[in-house]
Design an enzyme around this catalytic site. Structure first.
Site, PDB file in Angstrom:
ATOM      1  N   LYS A  80       1.098  -1.287  -0.201  1.00  0.00           N
ATOM      2  CA  LYS A  80      -0.269   0.251  -0.030  1.00  0.00           C
ATOM      3  C   LYS A  80       1.065   1.478  -0.348  1.00  0.00           C
ATOM      4  O   LYS A  80       1.759   1.601   0.737  1.00  0.00           O
ATOM      5  CB  LYS A  80      -0.765  -0.170   1.678  1.00  0.00           C
ATOM      6  N   HIS A 155     -10.881 -13.508  -0.112  1.00  0.00           N
ATOM      7  CA  HIS A 155      -9.981 -13.170   0.910  1.00  0.00           C
ATOM      8  C   HIS A 155      -9.509 -13.544   1.961  1.00  0.00           C
ATOM      9  O   HIS A 155     -10.244 -14.159   2.892  1.00  0.00           O
ATOM     10  CB  HIS A 155     -10.546 -11.404   0.859  1.00  0.00           C
ATOM     11  N   GLU A 174      -2.521  -9.953   3.114  1.00  0.00           N
ATOM     12  CA  GLU A 174      -4.018  -9.703   2.645  1.00  0.00           C
ATOM     13  C   GLU A 174      -3.753 -10.560   1.755  1.00  0.00           C
ATOM     14  O   GLU A 174      -3.317 -10.040   0.545  1.00  0.00           O
ATOM     15  CB  GLU A 174      -4.729  -8.422   2.435  1.00  0.00           C
ATOM     16  N   HIS A 190     -13.750  -2.195 -11.254  1.00  0.00           N
ATOM     17  CA  HIS A 190     -12.723  -0.809 -10.320  1.00  0.00           C
ATOM     18  C   HIS A 190     -12.426   0.527 -11.144  1.00  0.00           C
ATOM     19  O   HIS A 190     -12.440   1.145 -10.315  1.00  0.00           O
ATOM     20  CB  HIS A 190     -11.316  -2.300  -9.900  1.00  0.00           C
TER      21      HIS A 190
HETATM   22  P1  GTP Z   1     -11.518  -1.898   2.341  1.00  0.00           P
HETATM   23  O1  GTP Z   1     -11.842  -0.944   3.806  1.00  0.00           O
HETATM   24  O2  GTP Z   1     -11.704  -1.439   1.313  1.00  0.00           O
HETATM   25  O3  GTP Z   1     -10.135  -2.478   2.867  1.00  0.00           O
HETATM   26  O4  GTP Z   1     -12.393  -3.217   3.056  1.00  0.00           O
HETATM   27  P2  GTP Z   1     -12.628  -3.883   4.467  1.00  0.00           P
HETATM   28  O5  GTP Z   1     -11.027  -4.415   5.026  1.00  0.00           O
HETATM   29  O6  GTP Z   1     -13.991  -4.744   4.414  1.00  0.00           O
HETATM   30  O7  GTP Z   1     -12.132  -5.406   2.847  1.00  0.00           O
HETATM   31  P3  GTP Z   1     -12.858  -6.701   2.009  1.00  0.00           P
HETATM   32  O8  GTP Z   1     -12.371  -7.785   2.238  1.00  0.00           O
HETATM   33  O9  GTP Z   1     -14.584  -6.345   2.128  1.00  0.00           O
HETATM   34  O10 GTP Z   1     -12.717  -5.575   1.183  1.00  0.00           O
HETATM   35  C1  GTP Z   1     -10.681  -5.311   0.156  1.00  0.00           C
HETATM   36  C2  GTP Z   1     -10.282  -5.459  -0.704  1.00  0.00           C
HETATM   37  O11 GTP Z   1     -11.094  -6.047  -2.004  1.00  0.00           O
HETATM   38  C3  GTP Z   1      -9.974  -4.251  -1.700  1.00  0.00           C
HETATM   39  O12 GTP Z   1     -10.019  -3.061  -1.384  1.00  0.00           O
HETATM   40  C4  GTP Z   1     -10.636  -4.288  -2.868  1.00  0.00           C
HETATM   41  O13 GTP Z   1      -9.020  -4.618  -3.395  1.00  0.00           O
HETATM   42  C5  GTP Z   1     -11.497  -5.841  -2.843  1.00  0.00           C
HETATM   43  N1  GTP Z   1     -13.020  -5.192  -3.170  1.00  0.00           N
HETATM   44  C6  GTP Z   1     -13.552  -5.902  -2.250  1.00  0.00           C
HETATM   45  N2  GTP Z   1     -15.078  -5.588  -2.818  1.00  0.00           N
HETATM   46  C7  GTP Z   1     -14.787  -4.460  -3.983  1.00  0.00           C
HETATM   47  C8  GTP Z   1     -15.821  -4.474  -5.336  1.00  0.00           C
HETATM   48  O14 GTP Z   1     -16.914  -4.314  -5.015  1.00  0.00           O
HETATM   49  N3  GTP Z   1     -15.355  -4.008  -6.551  1.00  0.00           N
HETATM   50  C9  GTP Z   1     -13.909  -4.134  -7.004  1.00  0.00           C
HETATM   51  N4  GTP Z   1     -13.211  -4.415  -8.130  1.00  0.00           N
HETATM   52  N5  GTP Z   1     -13.271  -4.749  -6.044  1.00  0.00           N
HETATM   53  C10 GTP Z   1     -13.640  -5.234  -4.577  1.00  0.00           C
HETATM   54 MG    MG Z   2      -8.885  -4.204   2.451  1.00  0.00          MG
END
Ligand code: GTP
Ligand code: MG
Length: 240
Positions: A80, A155, A174, A190
């Site tokens: 990041k 994930h 992650e 995205h």
């Molecule tokens: P963040 O604050 O984004 O890290 O949320 P979180 O901690 O709840 O994580 P989550 O596991 O839901 O998703 C994190 C990552 O998954 C994002 O940074 C994206 O890379 C990917 N991601 C999640 N949702 C989407 C989506 O709707 N579209 C796309 N393109 N990528 C997604």
């Molecule tokens: Mg995340």
């Protein structure tokens, strides 16, 4: 081996000490020392990211050698950026300190594993999760439970020991496991969403179409998977 010119935290500290000795500004140096710690911390995240990707490469090669099948199509990895670390801490109302990064951000080191088939996603992730030197901190299965917009991926946050002169530092990475079809959708969605000059209303107009696309891709993926299973037999490592 590749060698990069790296910012040395020791050199940084030495220069900061000189600054303090000549002491014009009292407030600045303390924050500047955090920068030296930050450089050290990022090196640990980088190590953890490399360890995970090496483990995955080893698994992929083993599958090639033993089963004449490579489960992993390709991988991407990233640390990041400083900007997005700050942005995320601010968005969640968290303090901008290294301790806060360590306690709250689990995606500073990220690896994306793009697999050929859905079976590969589960076998590769299961084999990685079973390794005795790493821990699974959190699993979010957006394949079994897709997000409302159609996003699918598995994930997993792992804690990986990074061995330094000071001992083992367990560090989160992650890992996003997905198929080529899932990656195709997620990459384009995205790019559409983060196009800076687009307004939300415009994207919402296409919400249903994006969801339809996700479902179509899922159907294609299932059919390709069926052909693959028919020709090659049941998956090695099984589904989750
Ligand atoms: P963040 O604050 O984004 O890290 O949320 P979180 O901690 O709840 O994580 P989550 O596991 O839901 O998703 C994190 C990552 O998954 C994002 O940074 C994206 O890379 C990917 N991601 C999640 N949702 C989407 C989506 O709707 N579209 C796309 N393109 N990528 C997604
Ligand atoms: Mg995340």
């Amino acid at each position: 081996l590749d060698r990069q010119n790296r910012l040395s935290s020791a050199e940084l500290r030495m220069r900061l000490n000189q600054l303090v000795e000549h002491g014009e500004d009292d407030a600045a140096p303390k924050q500047l020392f955090e920068i030296a710690d930050f450089v050290n911390q990022m090196q640990i995240y980088e190590g953890a990211m490399y360890e995970i990707s090496t483990k995955l490469e080893i698994l992929d090669t083993e599958f090639q050698v033993r089963f004449a099948h490579d489960p992993i199509h390709h991988m991407e990895r990233r640390l990041k950026s400083v900007d997005s670390i700050m942005e995320k801490l601010e968005r969640h109302g968290l303090p901008l300190t290294i301790e806060s990064i360590r306690n709250n951000l689990f995606d500073v080191a990220g690896v994306r594993v793009i697999c050929n088939y859905r079976d590969d996603v589960y076998s590769v992730s299961n084999y990685l999760s079973a390794q005795s030197d790493i821990q699974v901190l959190r699993v979010k299965d957006y394949i079994k439970n897709p997000k409302q917009n159609g996003y699918r991926s598995l994930h997993v946050i792992y804690a990986v020991p990074v061995f330094l002169s000071s001992g083992a530092h367990y560090t989160p990475v992650e890992v996003q496991f997905r198929t080529i079809a899932m990656d195709y959708w997620a990459s384009l969605e995205h790019a559409l969403r983060y196009k800076s000059d687009i307004d939300d209303a415009k994207l919402n107009e296409h919400e249903q179409t994006l969801l339809d696309c996700a479902r179509s891709l899922q159907n294609v993926e299932t059919q390709m998977q069926t052909i693959h299973r028919d020709i090659n037999g049941a998956p090695q490592g099984g589904e989750a």
